[in-house]
Design a protein around this motif. Sequence first.
Motif, mmCIF file in Angstrom:
data_model
loop_
_atom_site.group_PDB
_atom_site.id
_atom_site.type_symbol
_atom_site.label_atom_id
_atom_site.label_comp_id
_atom_site.label_asym_id
_atom_site.label_seq_id
_atom_site.Cartn_x
_atom_site.Cartn_y
_atom_site.Cartn_z
ATOM 1 N N SER A 49 -22.123 18.091 26.641
ATOM 2 C CA SER A 49 -21.199 16.903 26.740
ATOM 3 C C SER A 49 -20.843 16.873 24.946
ATOM 4 O O SER A 49 -21.697 16.801 23.866
ATOM 5 C CB SER A 49 -21.652 15.382 26.756
ATOM 6 N N TYR A 50 -19.341 16.213 24.521
ATOM 7 C CA TYR A 50 -19.603 15.654 23.561
ATOM 8 C C TYR A 50 -17.850 15.039 23.609
ATOM 9 O O TYR A 50 -17.396 14.219 24.179
ATOM 10 C CB TYR A 50 -18.510 17.065 22.654
ATOM 11 N N TYR A 59 -16.096 15.641 26.576
ATOM 12 C CA TYR A 59 -15.112 16.724 27.358
ATOM 13 C C TYR A 59 -16.979 17.339 27.365
ATOM 14 O O TYR A 59 -18.368 16.845 27.056
ATOM 15 C CB TYR A 59 -15.049 17.701 26.903
ATOM 16 N N TYR A 60 -17.181 17.696 29.021
ATOM 17 C CA TYR A 60 -18.337 17.660 29.495
ATOM 18 C C TYR A 60 -18.380 19.672 30.251
ATOM 19 O O TYR A 60 -17.164 20.173 30.215
ATOM 20 C CB TYR A 60 -18.496 17.371 31.009
ATOM 21 N N ALA A 61 -20.150 19.839 30.611
ATOM 22 C CA ALA A 61 -19.643 20.680 30.810
ATOM 23 C C ALA A 61 -19.543 20.637 32.560
ATOM 24 O O ALA A 61 -19.865 20.137 32.673
ATOM 25 C CB ALA A 61 -21.296 21.667 30.784
ATOM 26 N N ASP A 62 -19.190 22.272 32.802
ATOM 27 C CA ASP A 62 -19.120 22.520 34.314
ATOM 28 C C ASP A 62 -20.248 22.013 35.367
ATOM 29 O O ASP A 62 -20.017 20.914 36.093
ATOM 30 C CB ASP A 62 -18.764 23.343 34.570
ATOM 31 N N LYS A 65 -19.861 17.904 35.166
ATOM 32 C CA LYS A 65 -19.248 17.193 35.182
ATOM 33 C C LYS A 65 -19.085 16.614 36.417
ATOM 34 O O LYS A 65 -19.627 16.959 37.446
ATOM 35 C CB LYS A 65 -17.663 17.811 35.438
ATOM 36 N N THR A 105 -11.568 20.246 22.143
ATOM 37 C CA THR A 105 -10.398 19.679 23.747
ATOM 38 C C THR A 105 -11.475 20.515 24.647
ATOM 39 O O THR A 105 -11.328 20.109 25.207
ATOM 40 C CB THR A 105 -9.046 20.179 23.376
ATOM 41 N N THR A 106 -12.958 20.543 24.322
ATOM 42 C CA THR A 106 -13.548 21.310 25.128
ATOM 43 C C THR A 106 -15.079 21.596 24.295
ATOM 44 O O THR A 106 -15.567 20.733 23.360
ATOM 45 C CB THR A 106 -13.835 22.729 25.071
ATOM 46 N N ILE A 107 -15.895 21.530 24.409
ATOM 47 C CA ILE A 107 -17.882 22.028 24.169
ATOM 48 C C ILE A 107 -17.677 22.769 23.207
ATOM 49 O O ILE A 107 -17.438 23.679 23.856
ATOM 50 C CB ILE A 107 -18.483 21.944 25.491
#
Length: 126
Positions: A49-50, A59-62, A65, A105-107
Motif C-alpha cells: 500500500s501507499y 493505493y493498494y496491491a490487488d 484491496k 497513482t499506484t504502488i
Amino acid sequence: EVQLVESGGGLVQAGGSLRLSCAASGFRFGDYAIGWFRQAPGKEREGVSYINTGDGSAYYADSVKGRFTISSDNAKSTVYLQMTSLKPEDTAVYYCAATLYTRATTIIPEHEYDYWGQGSQVTVSS
C-alpha cells in the motif's frame, strides 16, 4: 536522525485483524509519501500500500484491496495499516518506507523509497 518504527505485528488466526503503525521522525512528514511492503519467507519483497500524507490519496496491491486500509495521522507523524480478513498468505515481515515521490497513482517500487523501518512480523495461522 531519520527513523521509521513499525509496531503492532503479531500472531493472529485466519479471518482476524491487526493494525500496524509506522511512527516517523527526523524528517518533514508531510513532504513524504509512506508505503507498506511485506516479505514472506523465500519470496521477494512486495508493495502492499501507499499513501500520500499530503492529500491522503491511497493505493493498494490487488492482493489486499478491500481487506487492508492505510491511513495517516499527520499530527502524530504516523501511518497505520489496518488489516482485516487476514489469510495465512499474508504472513510476512511488514516494512514501512518513506519517499519524496508523492505523485504516484499506484504502488511504486521499493527503489523509489529513501528511508525504511526495521520491519514487524505478522503471522496468520490457519
